[in-house]
Motif scaffolding. Structure first.
Motif: not given
Length: 441
Positions: A212-213, A216, A219-220, A253, A256-257, A260
């Motif tokens: 997922i990381g 993400f 996606i970023t 943004l 979230a990192p 994770i």
């Protein structure tokens, strides 16, 4: 321990006629008034005379209270205040160990009367006056010897009863320890199962979070490209900015990192604990094997962390050491016992800068492990007893006194190594474990 000799033989004569008392005093002490005139400490035989039963009962009571009991009593059956046979019955109620000689001046007593009043007792002799000197001397010697043997037998029985009680308590404690050990073994097996069950989902949860990381991140990066392309469409920009603010995209943004990363770190810690639990519980099987001591200590520190994390900082200094042959389960138990003991010592000392230092070193044909704490140290008068079974200085319920005893037995007897310590008041204690590379054959 079992042999006790009386300093003085104490004999009471209850007779209106003082002749028998004087005769005994003359016979055993060389003077008919020796017991009346001399200090009793100087005589081996003390003869006290009374003319009636009331005074005799008082003497028997006083002798017992002062731990100077009468061993033998001569009682004339015809007394001013009653029958001698009745007096003996009352005196035996006061002192069941008293030996008695019932004297009569003629054939006034028969066996049926005596048995009806006193029963068939081996503590009673019945004699008719007059007595010969030989007869008196034999009676006194024989009865006093019998009284002493009986008293020694009672002491032996009391001693044996105490020993049986102590052994019974030890067996009960051993049974409790065995039961506790069985419970721990069951917990170990349960922990192994739990560790196995947790480990698999923890691993794929960790893998998924990592994925997922990565997703993400993609996606970023894609979102950044979208923004660049949309910046050319100025008429759509206000609407896009409003939508981003509504969804708080800037915070997502940024945070979230981090979320994770923290989740991955937590999963990694769970996996490490699970692996340590598996290693600790699997090694509970009492089979010899080869292990790396450093890894065993790391696992033990991880398992025991809750015991010291609020009490002491841990310092480790692990040298490169060879693998050793040992009983891993028992050795882990030793490490755990010594570590917990160190933490409890620091806690009991009440100091706020607790520190436990664990180090290893390679020595000739083996390894050396040191576990040092900066607790209050072991008082010197207690140091010789620190490995004794059931010895503890901890509060009730906090220690059984078995931990260090078991550790010493495992290292010294089972592994042929050595467990020792050095301790100084106010400076702490260092336990030193030396293990050979191979178990004794």
């Amino acid at each position: 321990m079992f042999i006790e000799t009386e300093d003085h033989s104490r004999i009471l004569i209850v007779d209106p006629d003082p002749a028998l008392r004087d005769r005994l005093d003359l016979m055993f002490n060389g003077d008919a008034a020796a017991s009346l005139q001399n200090a009793t400490e100087t005589l081996s035989y003390i003869f006290q005379g009374r003319t009636g039963g009331t005074a005799a009962e008082a003497d028997i009571c006083l002798g017992l209270e002062s731990d100077k009991p009468y061993q033998l009593i001569f009682v004339e059956n015809e007394l001013p205040d009653g029958e001698g046979i009745e007096l003996i019955r009352r005196l035996w109620l006061i002192d069941p160990n008293l030996h008695a000689v019932l004297c009569s001046s003629g054939p006034t007593l028969n066996w049926q009367q005596v048995v009806a009043k006193l029963g068939e007792s081996d503590q009673l002799l019945i004699l008719e006056k007059p007595f010969s000197a030989l007869e008196l001397r034999q009676i006194v010697h024989a009865v006093l010897r019998k009284w002493q043997l009986n008293r020694q037998s009672q002491h032996i029985m009391r001693y044996m009863d105490q020993q049986i009680e102590l052994r019974t308590q030890a067996i009960e404690q051993a049974n409790k320890n065995l039961l506790q050990a069985e419970k721990l073994a069951a917990v170990g097996q349960l922990a192994a199962g739990i560790a196995h069950e947790i480990n698999t989902p923890a691993q794929y949860v960790g893998d998924n979070i990592k994925a997922i990381g990565d997703f993400f991140g993609s996606i970023t990066r894609l979102l950044e490209q979208y923004r660049k392309l949309l910046s050319a469409q100025a008429n759509h920009r206000p609407l896009i900015d409003a939508l981003e603010r509504k969804e708080d995209l800037a915070f997502i943004l940024e945070d979230a990192p981090l979320a994770i990363e923290q989740s991955l770190e937590g999963i990694s810690q769970i996996v490490r604990i699970v692996q340590a639990m598996k290693g600790f519980s699997h090694s509970g099987q009492s089979n010899a094997g080869w292990i790396n001591v450093n890894l065993a200590l790391e696992n033990t520190l991880l398992i025991a962390r809750n015991s010291y994390k609020y009490i002491a900082e841990i310092e480790t200094d692990f040298a490169e050491v060879p693998n050793i042959e040992c009983f891993p389960g028992e050795l882990n138990q030793v490490f755990l016992n010594v570590l917990i003991n160190a933490a409890q010592a620091i806690e009991d000392g009440g100091r706020g800068d607790g520190r436990i230092r664990v180090s290893t070193a390679s020595v000739t044909d083996g390894v050396e492990i040191r576990i040092a704490d900066n607790g209050p140290g072991i008082p010197e008068p207690l140091q010789d007893r620190i490995f004794d079974p059931f010895f503890t200085t901890k509060d009730v319920g906090k220690g059984s006194g078995q931990g260090l005893y078991i550790a010493h037995r495992i290292i010294n007897q089972q592994h042929g190594g050595s467990l020792s310590f050095v301790s100084a008041a106010g400076q702490g204690t260092t336990f030193l474990i030396r293990l050979n590379r191979q178990l004794p054959k």
